[in-house]
Design an enzyme around this catalytic site. Structure first.
Site, short mmCIF file in Angstrom:
data_model
loop_
_atom_site.label_atom_id
_atom_site.label_comp_id
_atom_site.label_asym_id
_atom_site.label_seq_id
_atom_site.Cartn_x
_atom_site.Cartn_y
_atom_site.Cartn_z
N ALA A 59 0.86 -1.19 0.00
CA ALA A 59 0.00 0.00 0.00
C ALA A 59 0.89 1.24 0.00
CB ALA A 59 -0.89 0.00 1.23
N GLY A 98 0.81 -5.08 1.20
CA GLY A 98 -0.36 -5.20 0.34
C GLY A 98 -0.03 -5.88 -0.98
N GLU A 101 -0.21 -9.43 -0.23
CA GLU A 101 -1.62 -9.74 0.04
C GLU A 101 -2.40 -9.85 -1.27
OE1 GLU A 101 -1.77 -6.49 3.12
OE2 GLU A 101 -2.99 -8.00 4.11
N GLU A 121 4.29 -5.06 7.40
CA GLU A 121 3.43 -4.02 7.98
C GLU A 121 3.76 -3.74 9.44
OE1 GLU A 121 2.41 -6.36 5.93
OE2 GLU A 121 0.74 -5.70 4.68
C1 LIG Z 1 -3.84 -1.04 4.49
C2 LIG Z 1 -3.77 -2.49 4.16
C3 LIG Z 1 -2.56 -3.21 4.62
C4 LIG Z 1 -1.42 -2.97 3.78
C5 LIG Z 1 -0.37 -2.31 4.27
C6 LIG Z 1 0.83 -2.13 3.47
O1 LIG Z 1 1.03 -2.61 2.40
S1 LIG Z 1 2.00 -1.17 4.22
C7 LIG Z 1 3.36 -1.17 3.10
C8 LIG Z 1 4.11 -2.42 3.22
N1 LIG Z 1 5.27 -2.37 2.37
C9 LIG Z 1 6.48 -2.10 2.86
O2 LIG Z 1 6.69 -1.92 4.02
C10 LIG Z 1 7.57 -2.04 1.83
C11 LIG Z 1 8.32 -0.76 1.97
N2 LIG Z 1 9.31 -0.59 0.92
C12 LIG Z 1 10.47 -1.26 0.92
O3 LIG Z 1 10.77 -2.08 1.74
C13 LIG Z 1 11.46 -0.88 -0.13
O4 LIG Z 1 11.14 0.39 -0.61
C14 LIG Z 1 11.51 -1.84 -1.36
C15 LIG Z 1 12.11 -3.17 -0.92
C16 LIG Z 1 10.17 -2.04 -1.97
C17 LIG Z 1 12.44 -1.21 -2.45
O5 LIG Z 1 13.67 -0.90 -1.87
P1 LIG Z 1 14.73 -0.02 -2.65
O6 LIG Z 1 15.95 0.01 -1.81
O7 LIG Z 1 14.83 -0.47 -4.05
O8 LIG Z 1 14.10 1.44 -2.72
P2 LIG Z 1 13.72 2.45 -1.52
O9 LIG Z 1 13.42 1.75 -0.27
O10 LIG Z 1 14.74 3.52 -1.49
O11 LIG Z 1 12.34 3.04 -2.06
C18 LIG Z 1 12.28 3.79 -3.27
C19 LIG Z 1 11.25 4.88 -3.11
O12 LIG Z 1 9.97 4.29 -2.99
C20 LIG Z 1 9.31 4.75 -1.83
N3 LIG Z 1 8.49 3.65 -1.33
C21 LIG Z 1 8.86 2.38 -1.12
N4 LIG Z 1 7.82 1.65 -0.70
C22 LIG Z 1 6.76 2.50 -0.62
C23 LIG Z 1 5.41 2.34 -0.25
N5 LIG Z 1 4.92 1.16 0.12
N6 LIG Z 1 4.63 3.43 -0.27
C24 LIG Z 1 5.09 4.62 -0.65
N7 LIG Z 1 6.37 4.82 -1.02
C25 LIG Z 1 7.18 3.77 -1.01
C26 LIG Z 1 10.42 5.14 -0.88
O13 LIG Z 1 9.99 6.06 0.07
C27 LIG Z 1 11.44 5.71 -1.84
O14 LIG Z 1 11.04 7.04 -2.14
P3 LIG Z 1 12.13 8.19 -2.32
O15 LIG Z 1 12.95 8.21 -1.04
O16 LIG Z 1 12.93 7.79 -3.51
O17 LIG Z 1 11.31 9.43 -2.49
#
Ligand SMILES: CCC/C=C/C(=O)SCCNC(=O)CCNC(=O)[C@H](O)C(C)(C)COP(=O)([O-])OP(=O)([O-])OC[C@H]1O[C@@H](n2cnc3c(N)ncnc32)[C@H](O)[C@@H]1OP(=O)([O-])[O-]
Length: 717
Positions: A59, A98, A101, A121
């Site tokens: 998400a 998500g 999911e 999450e």
């Molecule tokens: C509600 C229902 C339940 C669901 C809940 C969820 O899904 S909760 C979500 C659960 N998911 C997670 O917790 C996953 C969180 N994400 C990660 O773990 C890592 O970003 C990655 C492994 C996807 C990619 O790693 P990588 O080293 O290649 O890249 P990087 O980490 O440098 O990111 C690049 C850019 O993307 C941005 N951005 C990333 N994700 C999101 C996001 N979800 N959203 C928005 N932005 C996001 C990040 O801020 C960055 O922006 P910047 O600074 O360039 O402006």
């Protein structure tokens, strides 16, 4: 945001398009494209993939502040699962939160061998509330689902296959493999593939399992609420029909979604990324400064720090020249480094990088390296000599870094012919394990030198933060008033147990005194001696506790005079069964020592509660953080918070000290500091920083507006 194509004549291909990580946004057109695929009579099956080699990062975290995306996601995933044509997820890069999911709602999952999957999450203060907490246990069983959901860890495709999360792993083009797979399953019955309709696999003694896991989670959560809600949600999956389980998931999510902890954890996520966009007061920035390539590095001095740094560099894939002038120490270090590399490689299932390290007794061996990290004993004369030798021995342009926690980086730089090539790299022990790296620049450090050190830190997997040069840099500078307040509280009537308990309940892994016993009381003693603060003897009364014009507590010095250096001597603020033992026990000697000390200095013990401990220790630390921001030593509050969360045990669910101050309210922090300052006028670190005052006067802007406010306030000065 989702593109639809028909491929191989009868497969509908939905491509998620939302750079950079294809985060699921409320406005996303997946439902719409899905409807197109399902209503097209030529389409026999559907494949969902993500553009640019990443399936979906979950998400959109940025939207959490404004919209609750949960129900929309749930409905979308439900629509996919109940489709009457097989839907296959083609997972490349990441399928997280998500994103996973969504994949669990698909009937089949094909993953690339390099992809990673997980439900992280919990690390954002949430739970997998798009049905993930209900589908994953049904798919892989309760114990494995509990592990993944409560830790948030990412698994490799191979582990996902072993656990049964994915149906196939490919080394080739994932979308092609998924399309082929989709064609092969067209027309098959989908009922067995709808995970929500399965019961959870049977688990003997479910109650005992949940009790054990809950206990473990409570212990490691250190006050975080999301891991506990995650266990409760999985319990619902194990004990309730799906529809009721989803309802429970929704209720639990509702309590987490608006919690301060979720806000703090999501702030940390973005802060960790923001610190990579460093900038210096000179105007130099991350996006205008090009790092130099570093293939070969050298480490000078192979004590504890040098060994850890060597291991961290070798594990990153660099060739390392490890220099130690004393033969015996060199041999010992070689053995220790090889052992660390072998253990690390075994853990990660790779070959140890033993041949990446070349050992030498001769500093001349650094002649062709791109970067040197000096890690000799913390003595300015010794470090200066080493820097002069390095300047003569290295090829032109070699970056010279000093690993120091206390010494003046500018002074060292001024001893070299090329001060622009000098930066500090403050690692934390053990350097191959600890996440934090402070990259310390002086007024003459070139932007390229900073960029190179920051890039190397990132490669090493460190949370690297660029900070200005000052005594203690950011982390240790803020720690000083925190520790001093803890000492003063002992003088006034507290015990080490009381102070530590309050701080540990707040969420630190260890309170001040247990930490001091672990790291050794002699470390601070040496520093205080160097500062001319230690006066041996038994002077008594108030004047004995005022040194260099401010309140001083000699308690730590007195313990050192008794040979109580902490765990290593078996005695410190606590007692231990034997030297080196880790289990701290209350020490009656210490309590009577404190009693005698108070009597000697005319101090009357009073009752001190946890609130006072927290306010005095934490607000003093935060106050120093405001000074640091005002001085321009840290570019923004995120830098300070990342330092504290990744290197000093500040509980992540409280977001870091500056975020915490913002949560508590700047006016409240100011009011409490003023209150304590009035009671303790001889303690300068309780004097509220002028920046804090100015921020409060300007209406206490929220933390993301501080930088703007600070700039404005500075321009008004
Ligand atoms: C509600 C229902 C339940 C669901 C809940 C969820 O899904 S909760 C979500 C659960 N998911 C997670 O917790 C996953 C969180 N994400 C990660 O773990 C890592 O970003 C990655 C492994 C996807 C990619 O790693 P990588 O080293 O290649 O890249 P990087 O980490 O440098 O990111 C690049 C850019 O993307 C941005 N951005 C990333 N994700 C999101 C996001 N979800 N959203 C928005 N932005 C996001 C990040 O801020 C960055 O922006 P910047 O600074 O360039 O402006």
């Amino acid at each position: 945001m989702a593109e639809y194509n028909r491929v191989s004549e009868c497969v509908g291909l939905i491509t998620l398009r939302n750079p950079p990580v294809n985060a699921l946004s409320v406005s996303q057109g997946i439902v719409h494209t899905m409807q197109r695929a399902l209503s097209d009579p030529n389409v026999k099956s559907v494949v969902i993939c993500g553009q640019n080699g990443i399936f979906c990062g979950g998400a959109d975290i940025k939207e959490f502040g404004s919209n609750m995306t949960g129900p929309t996601l749930i409905q979308m995933i439900h629509a996919i699962e109940s489709a009457n044509k097989p839907v296959v997820a083609a997972i490349e890069g990441s399928a997280l939160g998500g994103g996973l999911e969504l994949a669990l709602g698909c009937h089949y999952r094909i993953a690339h061998s390099k992809s990673r999957l997980g439900l992280p999450e919990v690390s954002l203060g949430l739970l997998p509330a798009a049905g993930g907490s209900q589908r994953l246990p049904r798919l892989i069983g309760v114990p494995a689902a509990l592990n993944l959901i409560t830790t948030g860890r990412h698994v490799t495709a191979a582990e996902a296959l072993q656990l049964g999360i994915v149906d196939q792993v490919t080394d080739h083009n994932t979308v092609d493999a998924a399309v082929k797979f989709a064609l092969s399953v067209a027309g098959r019955s989908l009922d067995p593939r709808r995970i929500s309709t399965h019961p959870c696999p049977q688990q003997p003694d479910l109650d005992a399992l949940f009790e054990e896991v809950m206990q473990k989670v409570r212990q490691s959560a250190r006050g975080a609420i999301a891991p506990i809600a995650c266990v409760q949600a999985v319990r619902a999956a194990a004990t309730l029909p799906y529809a009721q389980g989803i309802e429970r998931e929704r209720e639990l999510m509702a309590t987490l979604f608006t919690s301060g902890q979720a806000r703090a954890l999501q702030y940390c996520f973005f802060a960790e990324r923001a610190v990579g966009r460093w900038r210096m007061p000179s105007g130099a920035r991350w996006d205008t400064s090009k790092p130099r390539p570093v293939q070969k590095a050298a480490v000078i001095g192979l004590g504890t720090m040098g060994r850890g740094i060597t291991v961290a560099l070798a594990q990153t894939g660099l060739s390392v020249i490890a220099v130690e002038t004393q033969e015996k120490q060199l041999m010992e270090a070689k053995q220790a480094i090889s052992g660390m590399l072998e253990r690390g490689a075994k853990r990660r299932g790779v070959a140890p990088a033993l041949d990446r390290v070349i050992y030498s007794q001769n500093i001349q061996a650094v002649a062709d390296v791109d970067l040197v990290i000096e890690a000799v004993f913390e003595d300015i004369a010794l470090k200066t000599k080493v820097f002069q030798q390095l300047s003569a021995a290295c090829k032109p342009g070699t970056l010279l870094c000093t690993n120091t926690s206390a010494l003046d980086v500018d002074q060292l730089a001024s001893e070299t012919p090329n001060p622009e090539l000098v930066v500090g790299m403050h690692f934390f022990a053990p350097a191959h394990v600890m996440k934090l790296l402070e990259v310390v620049y002086g007024p003459r450090s070139s932007p390229q030198a900073v960029a190179t050190a920051m890039q190397l830190g990132k490669k090493m997997g460190k949370a690297s933060v660029a900070v200005g040069n000052c005594r203690g840099f950011v982390g240790n500078r803020m720690l000083k008033p925190y520790i001093e307040e803890a000492f003063f509280l002992l003088e006034e009537g507290a015990t080490p147990e009381l102070v530590d308990q309050a701080l540990e309940e707040f969420g630190f892994p260890m309170g001040v005194f247990r930490m001091s016993d672990l790291s050794g009381l002699d470390v601070g003693w040496r520093v205080r001696k160097g500062d001319g603060l230690v006066e041996p003897g038994t002077a008594s009364g108030r004047s004995a506790r005022i040194r260099q014009g401010r309140r001083y507590s000699p308690l730590g010095d007195l313990l050192c005079e008794e040979g109580r250096f902490g765990q290593k001597t078996g005695r410190g603020w606590y007692q231990y069964d034997k030297p080196g033992s880790r289990v701290a026990r209350s020490d009656p000697w210490l309590h009577s020592f404190l009693g005698a000390y108070r009597a000697q200095h005319g101090l009357v013990a009073r009752r001190i509660d946890h609130q006072e401990v927290l306010e005095r220790c934490l607000y003093a630390l935060i106050n120093e953080g405001f000074h640091i921001l005002d001085d321009g030593i840290a570019a923004g509050p995120e830098d300070i918070d990342v330092i504290y969360v990744s290197g000093y045990g500040w509980p992540r669910h409280c977001g870091g000290p500056m975020f915490y101050a913002n949560m508590v309210g700047l006016a409240k922090v100011l009011e409490r500091l003023e209150h304590y300052q009035q009671l303790h006028p001889e303690v300068p670190h309780l004097q509220p920083s002028s920046l804090l005052r100015r921020l409060v006067a300007s209406g206490s802007p929220p933390i993301h507006k501080w930088e703007e406010a600070i700039k404005k306030l500075h321009s008004q000065l």
